[in-house]
Scaffold this motif. Structure first.
Motif, PDB file in Angstrom:
ATOM      1  N   TYR A 114       0.852  -1.186   0.000  1.00  0.00           N
ATOM      2  CA  TYR A 114       0.000   0.000   0.000  1.00  0.00           C
ATOM      3  C   TYR A 114       0.893   1.243   0.000  1.00  0.00           C
ATOM      4  CZ  TYR A 114      -4.307  -2.557   1.301  1.00  0.00           C
ATOM      5  OH  TYR A 114      -5.395  -3.378   1.324  1.00  0.00           O
ATOM      6  N   SER A 116       1.123   4.735   1.280  1.00  0.00           N
ATOM      7  CA  SER A 116       0.450   5.510   2.319  1.00  0.00           C
ATOM      8  C   SER A 116       0.680   7.004   2.159  1.00  0.00           C
ATOM      9  CB  SER A 116       0.934   5.069   3.706  1.00  0.00           C
ATOM     10  OG  SER A 116       0.373   5.907   4.704  1.00  0.00           O
ATOM     11  N   THR A 139      -9.752   3.984   8.230  1.00  0.00           N
ATOM     12  CA  THR A 139      -8.611   3.088   8.393  1.00  0.00           C
ATOM     13  C   THR A 139      -8.617   2.442   9.769  1.00  0.00           C
ATOM     14  OG1 THR A 139      -7.249   4.300   6.803  1.00  0.00           O
ATOM     15  CG2 THR A 139      -6.092   2.951   8.424  1.00  0.00           C
ATOM     16  N   LEU A 150      -2.513  -0.825   9.241  1.00  0.00           N
ATOM     17  CA  LEU A 150      -2.346   0.101   8.129  1.00  0.00           C
ATOM     18  C   LEU A 150      -2.513   1.540   8.601  1.00  0.00           C
ATOM     19  CD1 LEU A 150      -4.506  -1.742   5.438  1.00  0.00           C
ATOM     20  CD2 LEU A 150      -2.017  -1.498   5.386  1.00  0.00           C
ATOM     21  N   THR A 182      -9.101  -4.852   1.118  1.00  0.00           N
ATOM     22  CA  THR A 182      -8.338  -4.943   2.365  1.00  0.00           C
ATOM     23  C   THR A 182      -8.889  -6.032   3.279  1.00  0.00           C
ATOM     24  OG1 THR A 182      -7.786  -2.583   2.236  1.00  0.00           O
ATOM     25  CG2 THR A 182      -7.552  -3.651   4.385  1.00  0.00           C
ATOM     26  N   GLU A 194       3.496  -1.345   3.773  1.00  0.00           N
ATOM     27  CA  GLU A 194       3.190   0.033   3.398  1.00  0.00           C
ATOM     28  C   GLU A 194       4.482   0.776   3.100  1.00  0.00           C
ATOM     29  OE1 GLU A 194      -0.716   2.053   5.311  1.00  0.00           O
ATOM     30  OE2 GLU A 194       0.935   1.724   6.694  1.00  0.00           O
TER      31      GLU A 194
END
Length: 226
Positions: A114, A116, A139, A150, A182, A194
């Motif tokens: 991911y 971020s 989130t 995350l 997710t 991430e």
């Protein structure tokens, strides 16, 4: 290792060519570029028909607008690379960050990465407080159900190994793709990472499409698919 770059696009005539130019400028050993036009009505499709070949891209045309998740599923069925990377058609996420996004996959210590917007020291445009807070709350809510940590579940900048899609029954047509994806990968024994990315966010006057209805749907998805 071939990277399939998927660009779902809906009414982005003002930005799509610059996005394609930025993608083409990134040095990757092997790539395929797939643009999925999700029923655009602002001239994006005609523009792509004329221009997409000069970027070495394939154009997938959907008959009507169904949403980002639907467009991505159409792109997944076309992708042939070992790695799939999702690139939005606006200018919020910059392809110059591909090396950071892909490194954990290419070095074989991640299955999903991911990008971020809330991590790292790269530039981030300052925008809406309530939008920021909504992203962080979504989130947090997602993490509570998935037991992941995350920082940016809602990011539109992701890359993952093709085999991650095997048996992954994705159903959400719009922006619910993010929490659904997710939730479903969290149930598997996958290595999820991430990396911090730059973020050039845009306001609603500049064409931003996600809204409060999508946030409500995201909560529904978090609960439904956990």
């Amino acid at each position: 290792m071939k990277v399939s770059i998927l660009i779902p696009v809906f009414n982005e005539a003002a930005t799509i060519l610059e996005v394609l130019e930025r993608v083409a400028a990134v040095d990757l050993p092997e790539r395929e570029l797939i643009v999925i036009d999700d029923g655009s009505t602002d001239g994006t499709r005609a523009l792509l028909r004329r221009q997409v070949s000069r970027f070495g891209a394939r154009l997938v045309e959907l008959p009507r607008n169904r949403g980002k998740g639907f467009a991505l599923r159409a792109g997944f069925s076309e992708a042939r690379g070992e790695i799939i990377l999702i690139q939005d058609a606006d200018l919020e996420y910059h392809p110059k960050d591909y090396p950071q996004l892909l490194e954990p996959l290419l070095r074989d210590y991640a299955d999903v990465v991911y990008g971020s917007r809330f991590q790292g020291s790269k530039p981030h445009r300052v925008l809406f407080f309530w939008h920021y807070l909504g992203n962080r709350l979504l989130t947090l809510c997602s993490n509570m159900f998935t037991n992941l940590n995350l920082t940016d579940m809602e990011t539109g900048f992701k890359a993952f190994r093709r085999e991650v899609l095997e048996g992954l029954d994705l159903r959400e047509d719009r922006f619910g793709f993010e929490p659904e994806f997710t939730a479903k990968i969290a149930k598997r024994n996958l290595r999820i990472y991430e990396v911090g990315i730059s973020y050039f966010g845009r306001g609603y006057a500049e064409g931003k499409k996600i809204g409060i209805k999508d946030a409500v749907r995201a909560i529904w998805c978090i609960v439904r698919y956990h």
